[in-house]
Motif scaffolding. Structure first.
Motif, PDB file in Angstrom:
ATOM      1  N   VAL A  78      -4.800  -2.985   8.879  1.00  0.00           N
ATOM      2  CA  VAL A  78      -4.440  -1.562   8.850  1.00  0.00           C
ATOM      3  C   VAL A  78      -5.151  -0.817   9.978  1.00  0.00           C
ATOM      4  O   VAL A  78      -4.551   0.031  10.644  1.00  0.00           O
ATOM      5  N   THR A  79      -6.433  -1.124  10.211  1.00  0.00           N
ATOM      6  CA  THR A  79      -7.145  -0.431  11.285  1.00  0.00           C
ATOM      7  C   THR A  79      -6.588  -0.824  12.651  1.00  0.00           C
ATOM      8  O   THR A  79      -6.478   0.024  13.540  1.00  0.00           O
ATOM      9  N   ILE A  85      -1.577   5.086  16.073  1.00  0.00           N
ATOM     10  CA  ILE A  85      -1.384   6.506  15.754  1.00  0.00           C
ATOM     11  C   ILE A  85      -2.206   7.406  16.674  1.00  0.00           C
ATOM     12  O   ILE A  85      -1.646   8.307  17.306  1.00  0.00           O
ATOM     13  N   PRO A  86      -3.528   7.212  16.811  1.00  0.00           N
ATOM     14  CA  PRO A  86      -4.249   8.103  17.727  1.00  0.00           C
ATOM     15  C   PRO A  86      -3.859   7.884  19.189  1.00  0.00           C
ATOM     16  O   PRO A  86      -4.008   8.803  20.001  1.00  0.00           O
ATOM     17  N   CYS A  87      -3.328   6.699  19.527  1.00  0.00           N
ATOM     18  CA  CYS A  87      -2.835   6.493  20.899  1.00  0.00           C
ATOM     19  C   CYS A  87      -1.653   7.424  21.180  1.00  0.00           C
ATOM     20  O   CYS A  87      -1.599   8.081  22.226  1.00  0.00           O
ATOM     21  N   ILE A 111      -9.574   6.113  18.504  1.00  0.00           N
ATOM     22  CA  ILE A 111      -9.113   4.814  19.001  1.00  0.00           C
ATOM     23  C   ILE A 111     -10.285   3.843  19.081  1.00  0.00           C
ATOM     24  O   ILE A 111     -10.205   2.702  18.587  1.00  0.00           O
ATOM     25  N   VAL A 112     -11.384   4.285  19.674  1.00  0.00           N
ATOM     26  CA  VAL A 112     -12.569   3.424  19.814  1.00  0.00           C
ATOM     27  C   VAL A 112     -13.102   3.022  18.444  1.00  0.00           C
ATOM     28  O   VAL A 112     -13.419   1.848  18.209  1.00  0.00           O
ATOM     29  N   LEU A 113     -13.201   3.980  17.516  1.00  0.00           N
ATOM     30  CA  LEU A 113     -13.706   3.685  16.184  1.00  0.00           C
ATOM     31  C   LEU A 113     -12.812   2.683  15.458  1.00  0.00           C
ATOM     32  O   LEU A 113     -13.303   1.719  14.864  1.00  0.00           O
ATOM     33  N   LEU A 114     -11.513   2.895  15.499  1.00  0.00           N
ATOM     34  CA  LEU A 114     -10.595   1.978  14.824  1.00  0.00           C
ATOM     35  C   LEU A 114     -10.678   0.567  15.409  1.00  0.00           C
ATOM     36  O   LEU A 114     -10.693  -0.418  14.664  1.00  0.00           O
ATOM     37  N   VAL A 119     -12.556  -5.093  14.979  1.00  0.00           N
ATOM     38  CA  VAL A 119     -13.337  -6.264  15.422  1.00  0.00           C
ATOM     39  C   VAL A 119     -14.339  -6.657  14.352  1.00  0.00           C
ATOM     40  O   VAL A 119     -14.465  -7.834  13.996  1.00  0.00           O
ATOM     41  N   SER A 120     -15.043  -5.678  13.803  1.00  0.00           N
ATOM     42  CA  SER A 120     -16.033  -5.959  12.771  1.00  0.00           C
ATOM     43  C   SER A 120     -15.392  -6.584  11.537  1.00  0.00           C
ATOM     44  O   SER A 120     -15.892  -7.570  10.996  1.00  0.00           O
TER      45      SER A 120
END
Length: 133
Positions: A78-79, A85-87, A111-114, A119-120
């Motif tokens: 989902v992330t 969406i933010p893109c 975008i960076v947070l998602l 990755v995490s």
């Protein structure tokens, strides 16, 4: 606090933030639009705002639900897919006559947070290696 707990907590906070943003678009569409980075004439139709509001509420509920239930793998997908969406939101803001880096920054941060959460989460849910010969 473990990486798993930090990642789930950030995902939950992100989901709650999305619910807030969506609710603001639904309940106060002009304030939502200005917070988003789009400034409209006074006689505007708010149909777009309501569509964006419900999209954000749904996305936030999905993030919060998966994070709260500990569904790390679905949350990772989902992330990842949600980063689209933010893109698109970023492109919308920058296409406005009032578009600026300051108005684009929240979308860039999202975008960076998602992507970092993705990755995490995928790292946490990596399948155990099978060493078969």
């Amino acid at each position: 606090m473990t990486q798993r707990n930090i990642t789930r907590s950030l995902s939950l906070l992100l989901g709650l933030g999305m619910i807030f943003i969506g609710a603001r678009f639904l309940l106060a569409p002009r304030a939502g639009a200005e917070g988003f980075g789009v400034f409209l004439p006074a006689d505007s139709n708010y149909a777009f705002h309501y569509a964006k509001g419900i999209r954000d509420v749904f996305s936030g509920l999905l993030l919060a639900l998966f994070a709260g239930l500990g569904y790390d793998r679905p949350l990772a997908w989902v992330t990842l897919l949600g980063a689209l969406i933010p893109c698109v939101d970023l492109a919308i803001v920058l296409a406005q006559p009032t578009g600026s880096l300051a108005l684009a920054t929240p979308h860039l941060l999202a975008i960076v947070l998602l992507l970092a959460l993705t990755v995490s989460l995928f790292t946490l849910t990596r399948p155990a290696s099978t060493n078969t010969k």
